[in-house]
Design a protein around this motif. Structure first.
Motif, PDB file in Angstrom:
ATOM      1  N   GLY A 199       0.774  -1.261   0.000  1.00  0.00           N
ATOM      2  CA  GLY A 199      -0.008   0.061   0.086  1.00  0.00           C
ATOM      3  C   GLY A 199       0.906   1.381   0.147  1.00  0.00           C
ATOM      4  O   GLY A 199       0.169   2.222   0.259  1.00  0.00           O
ATOM      5  N   SER A 200       2.112   1.199  -0.243  1.00  0.00           N
ATOM      6  CA  SER A 200       3.078   2.299  -0.351  1.00  0.00           C
ATOM      7  C   SER A 200       3.948   2.048  -1.221  1.00  0.00           C
ATOM      8  O   SER A 200       4.195   0.838  -1.830  1.00  0.00           O
ATOM      9  CB  SER A 200       3.619   2.600   1.032  1.00  0.00           C
ATOM     10  N   VAL A 201       4.587   3.263  -2.127  1.00  0.00           N
ATOM     11  CA  VAL A 201       5.685   3.112  -2.953  1.00  0.00           C
ATOM     12  C   VAL A 201       6.994   3.455  -2.266  1.00  0.00           C
ATOM     13  O   VAL A 201       7.988   3.477  -3.046  1.00  0.00           O
ATOM     14  CB  VAL A 201       5.388   3.854  -4.063  1.00  0.00           C
ATOM     15  N   TYR A 202       6.939   3.983  -1.100  1.00  0.00           N
ATOM     16  CA  TYR A 202       8.317   4.495  -0.646  1.00  0.00           C
ATOM     17  C   TYR A 202       9.009   3.204  -0.068  1.00  0.00           C
ATOM     18  O   TYR A 202       8.476   2.230   0.727  1.00  0.00           O
ATOM     19  CB  TYR A 202       8.129   5.217   0.552  1.00  0.00           C
ATOM     20  N   LEU A 203      10.293   3.231  -0.437  1.00  0.00           N
ATOM     21  CA  LEU A 203      11.156   2.175  -0.123  1.00  0.00           C
ATOM     22  C   LEU A 203      11.319   1.689   1.521  1.00  0.00           C
ATOM     23  O   LEU A 203      11.305   0.751   1.736  1.00  0.00           O
ATOM     24  CB  LEU A 203      12.717   2.409  -0.752  1.00  0.00           C
ATOM     25  N   SER A 204      11.516   2.974   2.156  1.00  0.00           N
ATOM     26  CA  SER A 204      11.468   2.864   3.468  1.00  0.00           C
ATOM     27  C   SER A 204      10.215   2.170   4.018  1.00  0.00           C
ATOM     28  O   SER A 204      10.230   1.295   4.885  1.00  0.00           O
ATOM     29  CB  SER A 204      11.640   4.106   4.284  1.00  0.00           C
ATOM     30  N   ARG A 205       8.915   2.554   3.654  1.00  0.00           N
ATOM     31  CA  ARG A 205       7.780   2.002   4.025  1.00  0.00           C
ATOM     32  C   ARG A 205       7.581   0.601   3.701  1.00  0.00           C
ATOM     33  O   ARG A 205       7.070  -0.395   4.453  1.00  0.00           O
ATOM     34  CB  ARG A 205       6.573   2.842   3.589  1.00  0.00           C
ATOM     35  N   GLY A 207      10.389  -1.377   3.375  1.00  0.00           N
ATOM     36  CA  GLY A 207      11.016  -2.252   4.333  1.00  0.00           C
ATOM     37  C   GLY A 207      10.482  -2.817   5.485  1.00  0.00           C
ATOM     38  O   GLY A 207      10.523  -3.608   6.181  1.00  0.00           O
ATOM     39  N   GLU A 208       9.623  -1.756   6.002  1.00  0.00           N
ATOM     40  CA  GLU A 208       8.940  -1.899   7.424  1.00  0.00           C
ATOM     41  C   GLU A 208       7.786  -3.158   6.925  1.00  0.00           C
ATOM     42  O   GLU A 208       7.676  -3.988   7.842  1.00  0.00           O
ATOM     43  CB  GLU A 208       8.241  -0.546   7.770  1.00  0.00           C
ATOM     44  N   VAL A 209       7.139  -2.963   6.050  1.00  0.00           N
ATOM     45  CA  VAL A 209       6.012  -4.009   5.857  1.00  0.00           C
ATOM     46  C   VAL A 209       6.550  -5.308   5.579  1.00  0.00           C
ATOM     47  O   VAL A 209       6.039  -6.294   6.113  1.00  0.00           O
ATOM     48  CB  VAL A 209       5.088  -3.506   4.297  1.00  0.00           C
ATOM     49  N   PHE A 210       7.543  -5.474   4.762  1.00  0.00           N
ATOM     50  CA  PHE A 210       8.360  -6.791   4.542  1.00  0.00           C
ATOM     51  C   PHE A 210       9.282  -7.365   5.249  1.00  0.00           C
ATOM     52  O   PHE A 210      10.019  -8.207   5.096  1.00  0.00           O
ATOM     53  CB  PHE A 210       8.455  -6.854   2.845  1.00  0.00           C
ATOM     54  N   SER A 211       9.240  -6.475   6.373  1.00  0.00           N
ATOM     55  CA  SER A 211      10.229  -7.334   7.567  1.00  0.00           C
ATOM     56  C   SER A 211       9.644  -8.337   8.349  1.00  0.00           C
ATOM     57  O   SER A 211       8.486  -8.495   8.217  1.00  0.00           O
ATOM     58  CB  SER A 211      10.730  -6.080   8.558  1.00  0.00           C
ATOM     59  N   PRO A 212      10.507  -9.201   8.901  1.00  0.00           N
ATOM     60  CA  PRO A 212      10.012 -10.274   9.562  1.00  0.00           C
ATOM     61  C   PRO A 212       8.813  -9.736  10.428  1.00  0.00           C
ATOM     62  O   PRO A 212       7.960 -10.714  10.798  1.00  0.00           O
ATOM     63  CB  PRO A 212      11.226 -10.727  10.282  1.00  0.00           C
ATOM     64  N   GLN A 213       8.788  -8.595  11.075  1.00  0.00           N
ATOM     65  CA  GLN A 213       7.890  -8.299  12.174  1.00  0.00           C
ATOM     66  C   GLN A 213       6.518  -7.601  11.506  1.00  0.00           C
ATOM     67  O   GLN A 213       5.388  -7.326  11.973  1.00  0.00           O
ATOM     68  CB  GLN A 213       8.316  -6.966  13.108  1.00  0.00           C
ATOM     69  N   SER A 281      17.197  -2.058   0.540  1.00  0.00           N
ATOM     70  CA  SER A 281      16.105  -0.893   1.211  1.00  0.00           C
ATOM     71  C   SER A 281      14.914  -1.702   1.352  1.00  0.00           C
ATOM     72  O   SER A 281      14.045  -1.280   2.433  1.00  0.00           O
ATOM     73  CB  SER A 281      16.409   0.412   0.719  1.00  0.00           C
ATOM     74  N   ALA A 282      14.214  -1.897   0.244  1.00  0.00           N
ATOM     75  CA  ALA A 282      12.963  -2.184   0.469  1.00  0.00           C
ATOM     76  C   ALA A 282      12.605  -3.728   0.746  1.00  0.00           C
ATOM     77  O   ALA A 282      11.593  -4.009   1.341  1.00  0.00           O
ATOM     78  CB  ALA A 282      12.116  -1.955  -0.974  1.00  0.00           C
ATOM     79  N   LEU A 283      13.216  -4.504   0.331  1.00  0.00           N
ATOM     80  CA  LEU A 283      13.264  -6.147   0.566  1.00  0.00           C
ATOM     81  C   LEU A 283      14.111  -6.739   1.515  1.00  0.00           C
ATOM     82  O   LEU A 283      14.445  -7.846   1.250  1.00  0.00           O
ATOM     83  CB  LEU A 283      13.109  -6.833  -0.831  1.00  0.00           C
ATOM     84  N   TYR A 284      14.857  -5.904   2.224  1.00  0.00           N
ATOM     85  CA  TYR A 284      15.806  -6.357   3.188  1.00  0.00           C
ATOM     86  C   TYR A 284      15.096  -7.815   4.094  1.00  0.00           C
ATOM     87  O   TYR A 284      15.778  -8.678   4.269  1.00  0.00           O
ATOM     88  CB  TYR A 284      16.283  -5.423   4.008  1.00  0.00           C
ATOM     89  N   GLY A 285      13.932  -7.642   4.445  1.00  0.00           N
ATOM     90  CA  GLY A 285      13.126  -8.578   5.341  1.00  0.00           C
ATOM     91  C   GLY A 285      12.823  -9.828   4.170  1.00  0.00           C
ATOM     92  O   GLY A 285      12.597 -11.050   4.993  1.00  0.00           O
TER      93      GLY A 285
END
Length: 500
Positions: A199-205, A207-213, A281-285
């Protein structure tokens, strides 16, 4: 709310865009004369140097990474969401692209001296490509990332075909166009899946969504995996990674040599910058998904590239397959980026060193191509004896690419990569790279030996090149020598990029 724009941060691409418009206007109103061709080249060179000056000024400016084009705080729910960020990663890539562009413009001035290629369109398209290449490493949202990547790719189609009435150039342009359209479609499909989930195009966001948490990875693992694979495949086309590599040799051979150099350095650097940003940045998780894919792509790319390079007799095709193999070496540290903090900096350092050596090789190949029709390896017999400066430069660049002394830059670049992938626990990939390094020694050594072997037939003589040709060779050689004297300098410059 009014969004504040920091014009100092966007100055490098803005200067290039203004220079492109100026070149187009001057070409429309100035008479078609040799002085006009030279003048347009100098205007292009001035724009690039001014843009590089802004990059240097940003590097020396105090403060943490700076950003612009940010979502106003009232709409970001307390988050910092920005589309354009200038940090160490951005500065290293932008500086490398602009430094390489100086050499390519000098090569272009030599290529365009004959008058067979429209000069104004050439420099306009080249500057447009540079706008995308400088903007891409600063992009921190998917939309800007895709637009910048396409701005790098689209003008290259026309640059490749500007050699009118040349069937090989037209064929190369069509192949490049088809491959790029397919890769863009694949990448956009993957990007749409990631956006739909996060639901976001920003890489930082992201990264949060696709993190293990995050919740998306737990709820929709299959869709996330498909999106990651498609995005990785799209970038694999751009960097000519196996199995998306088949276009490279034909396009390099059919395009004018400055365009081939642009593809092998600037276009490749842009592709790697985008790939690093998306993965780290985006898919680290999601490293558990993409790390094995990157490792396999790296092993296949370096192996196929080296094996095909061994069979080549054309200088440009050999450099094309060598460039494919080098992409495999650059990819290798990214396979362990999730577990090794310095992996991104190592890949960037290798890319910087590779760019200097490859530009030097292409600059000499362009000189030889002016007096030969086929530009085979046999045309280089005795080059170091006929023209010591050109022959020694090419020999030094080939030795650096092979990773042999006195080319210490290439040697240490490979050592840096070995160190990172072993520290990351990918010992099998280090073994594959070691075997491929030995394979690569063969064709680099064969070509280097020809440079010092007296010709057994009529020797093709180099034409008397203009000053710009020797400036291109000299700048590339100076960078190669500098990195060989102080290879650790490159790693130090790129160390900040690990946080990019």
């Amino acid at each position: 709310m009014i969004q504040q724009i920091d014009f100092f941060l966007i100055a490098p691409p803005l200067v290039l865009a203004l220079a492109a418009g100026l070149v187009l206007l001057l070409d429309a109103f100035l008479p078609l004369r040799p002085r006009t061709r030279t003048g347009l080249g100098l205007v292009t060179l001035a724009g690039i140097l001014l843009s590089l000056g802004f990059v240097v000024a940003q590097a020396f400016a105090n403060g943490s990474p700076r950003s612009t084009f940010c979502v106003p705080p009232g709409l970001a729910a307390g988050q910092v969401l920005c589309s354009f960020v200038v940090d160490g990663f951005t500065l290293v890539f932008a500086g490398m692209v602009l430094a390489a562009a100086v050499v390519i413009v000098l090569m272009s001035m030599t290529e365009l001296a004959g008058g067979a290629i429209p000069v104004g369109e050439w420099y306009f398209l080249l500057l447009c490509t540079l706008v995308g290449a400088v903007t891409l490493p600063a992009s921190r949202d998917l939309i800007m990332l895709v637009v910048a990547l396409e701005l790098v790719s689209l003008p290259v189609f026309a640059l490749t075909a500007l050699k009118r009435y040349d069937g090989r150039s037209s064929e190369a342009a069509v192949k490049l166009f088809v491959v790029s359209v397919v890769s863009t479609a694949i990448m956009l499909f993957g990007v749409s899946l990631l956006y739909g989930i996060a639901g976001s195009v920003y890489l930082s966001r992201l990264g949060e969504v696709f993190s293990p948490q995050g919740t998306a990875g737990a709820d929709l693992p299959a869709v996330v995996t498909v999106g990651v694979v498609l995005v990785a495949a799209g970038f694999a086309f751009k960097i000519a990674a196996v199995p998306f590599h088949s276009w490279a040799a034909d396009v390099y051979q059919g395009a004018p040599i400055p365009v081939a150099a642009l593809l092998s350095v600037i276009s490749k650097a842009a592709g790697f910058a985008g790939l690093i940003l998306v993965l780290v940045s985006a898919l680290y998780g999601q490293a558990g998904t993409w790390a094995p894919i990157v490792a396999i792509l790296s092993a296949l790319t370096m192996t196929v590239g080296n094996l095909l390079a061994m069979r080549q007799r054309s200088a440009v095709r050999l450099l094309a397959w060598s460039s494919v193999a080098q992409s495999g070496y650059i990819l290798a540290p990214l396979a362990v980026a999730a577990t090794t903090p310095g992996a991104v900096g190592t890949s960037t350092a290798y890319l910087v060193i590779y760019a200097a050596m490859n530009l030097g090789a292409f600059a000499v190949v362009m000189l030889v191509s002016r007096t030969t029709t086929r530009n085979d390896l046999d045309d280089y017999r005795g080059l170091a004896l006929r023209r010591p400066a050109a022959g020694v430069t090419l020999a030094f660049c080939l030795v650096c690419l092979a990773g042999l002394p006195p080319g210490l830059a290439g040697l240490f670049a490979k050592v840096f990569v070995f160190r990172e992938i072993v520290a990351g626990g990918s010992g099998w990939l280090a073994v594959v790279m070691a075997v491929n390094t030995v394979i690569g020694l063969y064709y680099y050594a064969v070509w280097t030996a020809r440079l010092f072997t007296p010709a057994g037939r009529a020797e093709p003589s180099l034409y008397r090149p203009p000053v710009t040709a020797w400036l291109a060779v000299g700048l590339a050689l100076a960078a190669a020598v500098l990195f060989s004297i102080a290879p650790q300098l490159v790693l130090d410059m790129t160390s900040l990029s690990a946080s990019g």
